[in-house]
Design a protein around this motif. Structure first.
Motif, PDB file in Angstrom:
ATOM      1  N   LYS A 149       3.997 -15.817   2.335  1.00 58.32           N
ATOM      2  CA  LYS A 149       4.835 -15.434   1.172  1.00 58.32           C
ATOM      3  C   LYS A 149       4.709 -13.937   0.887  1.00 58.32           C
ATOM      4  O   LYS A 149       4.718 -13.493  -0.242  1.00 58.32           O
ATOM      5  CB  LYS A 149       4.443 -16.239  -0.086  1.00 58.32           C
ATOM      6  N   LEU A 150       4.565 -13.173   1.955  1.00 56.51           N
ATOM      7  CA  LEU A 150       4.545 -11.727   1.811  1.00 56.51           C
ATOM      8  C   LEU A 150       5.946 -11.171   2.053  1.00 56.51           C
ATOM      9  O   LEU A 150       6.194 -10.001   1.903  1.00 56.51           O
ATOM     10  CB  LEU A 150       3.548 -11.083   2.779  1.00 56.51           C
ATOM     11  N   LYS A 151       6.832 -12.042   2.479  1.00 57.03           N
ATOM     12  CA  LYS A 151       8.216 -11.664   2.717  1.00 57.03           C
ATOM     13  C   LYS A 151       9.086 -12.823   2.259  1.00 57.03           C
ATOM     14  O   LYS A 151       8.721 -13.975   2.458  1.00 57.03           O
ATOM     15  CB  LYS A 151       8.397 -11.416   4.211  1.00 57.03           C
ATOM     16  N   LYS A 152      10.242 -12.499   1.641  1.00 59.96           N
ATOM     17  CA  LYS A 152      11.115 -13.568   1.154  1.00 59.96           C
ATOM     18  C   LYS A 152      11.676 -14.391   2.321  1.00 59.96           C
ATOM     19  O   LYS A 152      11.971 -13.844   3.376  1.00 59.96           O
ATOM     20  CB  LYS A 152      12.274 -12.959   0.359  1.00 59.96           C
TER      21      LYS A 152
ATOM     22  N   LYS B  74       1.578  -4.770  13.725  1.00 58.84           N
ATOM     23  CA  LYS B  74       2.560  -5.582  12.985  1.00 58.84           C
ATOM     24  C   LYS B  74       2.316  -7.071  13.234  1.00 58.84           C
ATOM     25  O   LYS B  74       1.804  -7.445  14.281  1.00 58.84           O
ATOM     26  CB  LYS B  74       3.964  -5.243  13.478  1.00 58.84           C
TER      27      LYS B  74
ATOM     28  N   LEU C  47       4.610 -13.526   8.072  1.00 61.14           N
ATOM     29  CA  LEU C  47       4.754 -12.907   6.745  1.00 61.14           C
ATOM     30  C   LEU C  47       5.394 -13.889   5.763  1.00 61.14           C
ATOM     31  O   LEU C  47       5.005 -13.960   4.594  1.00 61.14           O
ATOM     32  CB  LEU C  47       5.604 -11.640   6.840  1.00 61.14           C
ATOM     33  N   LYS C  48       6.343 -14.656   6.269  1.00 61.84           N
ATOM     34  CA  LYS C  48       7.022 -15.629   5.403  1.00 61.84           C
ATOM     35  C   LYS C  48       6.061 -16.733   4.985  1.00 61.84           C
ATOM     36  O   LYS C  48       6.018 -17.133   3.825  1.00 61.84           O
ATOM     37  CB  LYS C  48       8.237 -16.222   6.118  1.00 61.84           C
TER      38      LYS C  48
ATOM     39  N   GLU D 230       7.605 -11.864  11.634  1.00 67.12           N
ATOM     40  CA  GLU D 230       8.296 -12.254  10.395  1.00 67.12           C
ATOM     41  C   GLU D 230       7.836 -13.607   9.870  1.00 67.12           C
ATOM     42  O   GLU D 230       7.611 -13.792   8.691  1.00 67.12           O
ATOM     43  CB  GLU D 230       9.795 -12.362  10.678  1.00 67.12           C
ATOM     44  N   GLN D 231       7.713 -14.549  10.817  1.00 67.53           N
ATOM     45  CA  GLN D 231       7.364 -15.910  10.450  1.00 67.53           C
ATOM     46  C   GLN D 231       6.014 -15.946   9.728  1.00 67.53           C
ATOM     47  O   GLN D 231       5.856 -16.617   8.709  1.00 67.53           O
ATOM     48  CB  GLN D 231       7.330 -16.782  11.725  1.00 67.53           C
TER      49      GLN D 231
END
Ligand code: ASP
Length: 451
Positions: A447-450, A437, A443-444, A440-441
């Motif tokens: 731009k893979l996560k809102k 994994k 992924l953001k 989150e940061q």
């Protein structure tokens, strides 16, 4: 005083030496104890009347004097078998826990995930050390052989655009252009052709290739290495002769084995299928491990039918059709023969290549036959078609799978046994435990996560 390697003690009988390495074995004979010391050069027996609190796999410094062993204690199995070191002092530098598995055997029965989790320990195993040293010698030989013949070694990008070799791509999201992706190369195919347009004429690379396809014993999951090369102003036979010479020399000088037949037989695809029911065949009558039976397969059909596709390239879409078959391209494409060549050794496909298409119109036709739309051709391959309008030399090449060659040379049955840090059959990397994994940061940011 300087450090002496185990192997170099041979020339130092009567002299004091300092050794560094791992305790390979401890053999307590009551009055005396033998500590075999292992370093990168090999193993040497050390002997002492003292007792040290030391155990196998500890890293130590030993000071002592090199002496000749009595005649009856000579061990012909090891390179330093005629000598030993009488220990003056032994210091532990790095203590070792008990290893999770033995390393003094072949290790083939140990569970794969355990071996790969502790690959750095598995790699202490003599069999793997020998395999990786052979790999190095082979690559070194290839570099020298090709350099002598005027080849230039050139690296090509890893973060790039897809280049089809019949597998799925690994993709990498771009942070600077969110929503866009790089692909890892399935091979340097298009870049090496562009290097021919640039005028290098003779290119090679020890190239990493990335293919997301199901693993098999003779195919690593994820990534593997090729000797990749390309030449301009050559015909197919020129490429085959270069490879034939290279592999005949490697077989004798690096692998210390014999070539079954020289020149390597050239067998047409049709003949191979008729005679061996396969294009990966073994010429040998008995399976003699000291002999490498190479053969080239030529005259392949340009296209084949696969389970998922009514028409796909037998090799890749850049392979040239035979001139006389070009008029058949649209009428009867399955009948068109190509300039593809494969190399097999002892029943394993170890490489393939071809003379390439250099006429942009023919290349466009091939893409169309393969089902690409006009817009897709531009988007995916416009760069290559465009390069071909600026003076493209006729060219061709080949790529050889290093792990496969080493499997044939060592008799290993899996590419993992000739790779330092291979992936498991379920695609888990050795030691480092990827894929994993990301936070989150990250992924953001991608731009893979809102947000
Ligand atoms: N790119 C090809 C492959 O990876 C080799 C070649 O055509 O030279 O199989």
């Amino acid at each position: 005083m300087e450090r002496t390697l185990a192997l170099d003690c041979k020339g130092k009988v009567g002299q004091k030496v300092i050794l560094f390495g791992w305790i390979n074995t401890v053999r307590d004979h009551g009055k005396i104890t033998f500590y075999d010391l292992r370093d990168a050069s090999g193993i040497i027996q050390t002997v002492t009347k003292k007792r040290f609190d030391v155990s196998a796999e500890d890293v130590v410094k030993i000071e002592g004097v090199v002496t000749k062993r009595p005649q009856k204690l000579i061990n012909p199995q090891i390179a330093t078998g005629e000598i030993e070191v009488k220990v003056d002092s032994l210091t532990i530098i790095g203590k070792s826990e008990t290893l999770p598995f033995p390393i003094d055997d072949l290790g083939l029965d140990i569970e794969e995930t355990l071996r790969l989790k502790y690959r750095y320990l598995d790699l202490r195993r003599e069999r793997l050390v020998t395999n990786l040293k052979l790999r190095h010698q082979m690559i070194n030989f290839m570099r020298q052989f090709l350099t002598k013949r005027g080849f230039v070694e050139i690296e090509t990008p890893i973060l790039t655009k897809a280049t089809p070799e019949g597998a799925r791509d690994f993709i990498v999201p771009s942070r600077l252009q969110p929503g866009n992706f790089y692909a890892l190369p399935q091979s340097p195919q298009q870049y090496k052709q562009l290097l021919m347009v640039a005028g290098f004429e003779k290119y090679f690379q020890i190239a990493r290739c990335f293919r997301d396809e199901d693993p098999r014993t003779d195919r690593s999951y994820g990534e593997f290495s090729q000797l990749d090369l390309e030449m301009s102003f050559v015909n197919q036979e020129d490429i085959l002769q270069l490879i034939e010479e290279l592999f005949a020399e490697i077989t004798e000088k690096v692998f210390k084995k014999k070539v079954y037949k020289f020149p390597f037989p050239r067998i047409s695809h049709q003949e191979a299928i008729a005679k061996y029911q396969s294009d990966k065949f073994d010429l040998r009558e008995k399976k003699d491990p000291n002999v490498l039976a190479f053969a080239f397969i030529v005259n392949f059909p340009l296209f084949e039918r696969t389970q998922n596709q009514p028409i796909s390239p037998s090799h890749h879409p850049f392979t040239a059709p035979k001139d006389e078959d070009i008029p058949q391209l649209f009428k009867d494409p399955m009948k068109v023969r190509s300039w593809q060549h494969d190399l097999v050794a002892n029943g394993l496909e170890i490489g393939g290549g071809s003379i390439r298409i250099t006429d942009p119109n023919v290349q466009r036709k091939i893409f169309k036959i393969l089902g690409y739309r006009e817009s897709e051709i531009e988007e995916k391959f416009g760069h290559l078609l465009n390069a071909f309008i600026y003076g493209v030399p006729p060219h061709g090449g080949i790529a050889l799978g290093l792990e496969r060659i080493l499997m044939v040379a060592t008799g290993e049955e899996n590419t993992r046994e000739v790779t330092a840090f291979p992936m498991s059959s379920s695609g888990q990397t050795a030691v480092m435990d990827a894929p994993s994994k990301v936070d989150e940061q990250t992924l953001k940011e991608l731009k893979l996560k809102k947000l």
